[in-house]
Design a protein around this motif. Structure first.
Motif, PDB file in Angstrom:
ATOM      1  N   THR A  92       1.631  14.293  -1.329  1.00  0.00           N
ATOM      2  CA  THR A  92       1.957  12.882  -1.502  1.00  0.00           C
ATOM      3  C   THR A  92       2.756  12.462  -0.286  1.00  0.00           C
ATOM      4  OG1 THR A  92       2.062  13.172  -3.896  1.00  0.00           O
ATOM      5  CG2 THR A  92       3.058  11.188  -3.002  1.00  0.00           C
ATOM      6  N   LEU A  93       2.146  11.681   0.564  1.00  0.00           N
ATOM      7  CA  LEU A  93       2.787  11.282   1.817  1.00  0.00           C
ATOM      8  C   LEU A  93       2.217   9.928   2.237  1.00  0.00           C
ATOM      9  CD1 LEU A  93       4.799  12.627   3.856  1.00  0.00           C
ATOM     10  CD2 LEU A  93       2.803  13.300   5.187  1.00  0.00           C
ATOM     11  N   PRO A  94       3.091   8.947   2.424  1.00  0.00           N
ATOM     12  CA  PRO A  94       2.588   7.639   2.853  1.00  0.00           C
ATOM     13  C   PRO A  94       1.876   7.744   4.203  1.00  0.00           C
ATOM     14  CG  PRO A  94       4.884   7.493   2.174  1.00  0.00           C
ATOM     15  CD  PRO A  94       4.547   8.950   2.260  1.00  0.00           C
ATOM     16  N   SER A  96       2.059   6.035   6.773  1.00  0.00           N
ATOM     17  CA  SER A  96       2.927   5.835   7.943  1.00  0.00           C
ATOM     18  C   SER A  96       3.656   7.110   8.355  1.00  0.00           C
ATOM     19  CB  SER A  96       3.952   4.731   7.658  1.00  0.00           C
ATOM     20  OG  SER A  96       4.841   5.130   6.628  1.00  0.00           O
ATOM     21  N   MET A  97       3.761   8.080   7.445  1.00  0.00           N
ATOM     22  CA  MET A  97       4.501   9.308   7.751  1.00  0.00           C
ATOM     23  C   MET A  97       3.607  10.427   8.287  1.00  0.00           C
ATOM     24  SD  MET A  97       7.632   8.631   7.185  1.00  0.00           S
ATOM     25  CE  MET A  97       8.403  10.241   7.211  1.00  0.00           C
ATOM     26  N   LYS A 102       0.116  17.077  10.884  1.00  0.00           N
ATOM     27  CA  LYS A 102       0.174  17.138   9.421  1.00  0.00           C
ATOM     28  C   LYS A 102      -1.217  16.943   8.824  1.00  0.00           C
ATOM     29  CE  LYS A 102       4.740  15.182   8.463  1.00  0.00           C
ATOM     30  NZ  LYS A 102       5.411  16.330   7.908  1.00  0.00           N
ATOM     31  N   ALA A 146      -1.874   5.461  -4.371  1.00  0.00           N
ATOM     32  CA  ALA A 146      -0.911   5.249  -3.292  1.00  0.00           C
ATOM     33  C   ALA A 146      -0.221   6.557  -2.951  1.00  0.00           C
ATOM     34  CB  ALA A 146       0.114   4.207  -3.719  1.00  0.00           C
ATOM     35  N   GLY A 147      -0.068   6.806  -1.658  1.00  0.00           N
ATOM     36  CA  GLY A 147       0.604   8.031  -1.224  1.00  0.00           C
ATOM     37  C   GLY A 147      -0.336   9.223  -1.112  1.00  0.00           C
ATOM     38  N   THR A 194       7.728  17.989 -10.316  1.00  0.00           N
ATOM     39  CA  THR A 194       9.151  18.053  -9.964  1.00  0.00           C
ATOM     40  C   THR A 194       9.568  16.864  -9.102  1.00  0.00           C
ATOM     41  OG1 THR A 194       8.771  19.344  -7.949  1.00  0.00           O
ATOM     42  CG2 THR A 194       9.184  20.592  -9.986  1.00  0.00           C
ATOM     43  N   LEU A 195       8.585  16.221  -8.484  1.00  0.00           N
ATOM     44  CA  LEU A 195       8.899  15.136  -7.553  1.00  0.00           C
ATOM     45  C   LEU A 195       8.942  13.767  -8.217  1.00  0.00           C
ATOM     46  CD1 LEU A 195       6.652  16.277  -4.555  1.00  0.00           C
ATOM     47  CD2 LEU A 195       9.106  16.574  -4.802  1.00  0.00           C
ATOM     48  N   ILE A 196       8.507  13.685  -9.466  1.00  0.00           N
ATOM     49  CA  ILE A 196       8.444  12.364 -10.102  1.00  0.00           C
ATOM     50  C   ILE A 196       9.304  12.359 -11.362  1.00  0.00           C
ATOM     51  CG2 ILE A 196       6.176  11.815  -9.171  1.00  0.00           C
ATOM     52  CD1 ILE A 196       4.911  12.692 -11.701  1.00  0.00           C
ATOM     53  N   ASP A 197       9.719  11.165 -11.766  1.00  0.00           N
ATOM     54  CA  ASP A 197      10.607  11.121 -12.939  1.00  0.00           C
ATOM     55  C   ASP A 197       9.791  11.260 -14.226  1.00  0.00           C
ATOM     56  OD1 ASP A 197       9.619   8.589 -13.638  1.00  0.00           O
ATOM     57  OD2 ASP A 197      11.121   7.589 -12.414  1.00  0.00           O
TER      58      ASP A 197
ATOM     59  N   MET B  38       8.665   6.851  -1.388  1.00  0.00           N
ATOM     60  CA  MET B  38       7.855   7.968  -0.841  1.00  0.00           C
ATOM     61  C   MET B  38       8.171   8.200   0.626  1.00  0.00           C
ATOM     62  SD  MET B  38       3.991   7.758  -2.214  1.00  0.00           S
ATOM     63  CE  MET B  38       3.672   7.119  -3.829  1.00  0.00           C
ATOM     64  N   ALA B  54      12.895  12.750  -8.172  1.00  0.00           N
ATOM     65  CA  ALA B  54      12.956  11.431  -8.803  1.00  0.00           C
ATOM     66  C   ALA B  54      14.375  11.101  -9.278  1.00  0.00           C
ATOM     67  CB  ALA B  54      11.984  11.382  -9.962  1.00  0.00           C
TER      68      ALA B  54
END
Lengths: 247, 76
Positions: A92-94, A96-97, A102, A146-147, A194-197, B38, B54
């Protein structure tokens, strides 16, 4: 649907779907050429199947170097009857990054190494006619999120390859298919969670009408596609997602 | 990395119209949304080796609080 006494190459054999598939094929009496980066995680498999499991530690995120491993396997066990590319990296990476490096690494793991191993294994000297190749795409190969620009692009690339390769290999009755799972409870999915709520995690689970999948939900479809029972199926992308893509 | 460079980089990465300061509440920015989060997570991970989750994002408010979350000792 028996895949005994056959020879298969499986990438991503140390965890998740690849590991479950590897064990299933070894249990049914096949020989498996397993590839993963981490050789510690496959020690149990090596010890349990010393005669039928041929392992090579490879970093699929770098330009592929298999050395003479394909030739060594064929010399020992005979030609391949198929290959399943399970290795993959969720990212998951926008947009722009991203950097060229990568993107190259992501494409190496999810597509370029697949393409190269497919090229090496599918040669007449390395694989039997009527072999079956199964590549793990994702529901993200057709949908967007997205992402996930890089990830979606790599998984869509697999779908393009499958259609063209199915035609290219049809004269040898070699079949090439993709499967596109939704979220399956694997280490890769756990990393994502682990990265999201919690609310976003529940939203993702709720997007799968039958709930998120387990590795044992996926393995039977792959073994079916490897078997002769699926001999009239080629060039397809079979979604296996608990209903995710029809919502 | 100095805090000043961090703030300037973040302003560039988030493509903000207004200038960021240590006291800016990042969540009150017009441009702040899930994609901004992000970008922030990716930028911090790449430059500091810190994986914000998060809950971390939920807890931050000002750039100062973000710096504290990353770890003040990681800045020059």
């Amino acid at each position: 649907m028996i895949n005994s006494n056959k020879n298969y190459l499986i990438t991503g054999c140390s965890s998740g779907i690849g590991k479950a598939l590897t064990l299933s094929l070894l249990n049914s009496g096949s020989n498996v050429f397993g590839i993963s980066r981490d050789n510690l995680k496959v020690q149990e498999i090596i010890e349990e199947y010393p005669d039928n499991f041929f392992f090579k530690s490879v970093d699929l995120g770098a330009p592929l170097d298999l050395g003479n491993a394909v030739e060594e396997f064929v010399a020992k066990y005979g030609k391949f009857n198929g290959m399943v590319y399970c290795a993959g990296k969720e990212e998951t990476l926008p947009l722009s990054m991203y950097t060229p490096a990568k993107l190259a690494e992501l494409f190496n793991i999810n597509f370029n190494s697949l393409f190269e191993i497919f090229r090496l294994v599918s040669r007449k000297k390395s694989c039997e006619d009527m072999s079956s190749f199964v590549f793990l795409s994702s529901v993200m190969g057709e949908l967007g999120q997205a992402g996930k620009t890089g990830y979606c692009a790599t998984k869509a690339a697999i779908l393009g390859l499958v259609k063209a390769a199915a035609l290219e290999f049809s004269s040898r009755k070699i079949r090439v298919n993709a499967i596109s799972p939704g979220i399956v409870d694997t280490p890769m999915a756990q990393q994502l969670f682990t990265l999201i709520d919690d609310s976003n995690k529940q939203a993702i689970i709720d997007m799968h009408p039958l709930g998120i999948g387990k590795t044992e939900d996926i393995v039977p479809l792959i073994t079916f596609l490897l078997s002769d029972d699926s001999r009239w199926i080629t060039g397809q992308n079979i979604k296996i997602d608990g209903g995710y893509s029809v919502k | 990395m100095t805090k000043e460079k961090f703030i300037a980089d973040l302003q560039e990465q988030l493509e903000l119209a207004s200038a960021l300061t240590a006291d800016t509440n990042i969540k009150e920015l017009e441009e702040w949304d899930s994609m901004g989060a992000m970008v922030l997570i990716a930028y911090v991970n790449e430059n500091f080796g810190v994986g914000l989750n998060a809950q971390d994002i939920k807890e931050i408010s000002t750039i100062k609080s973000l710096i504290e979350k990353i770890g003040v000792d990681k800045f020059d």
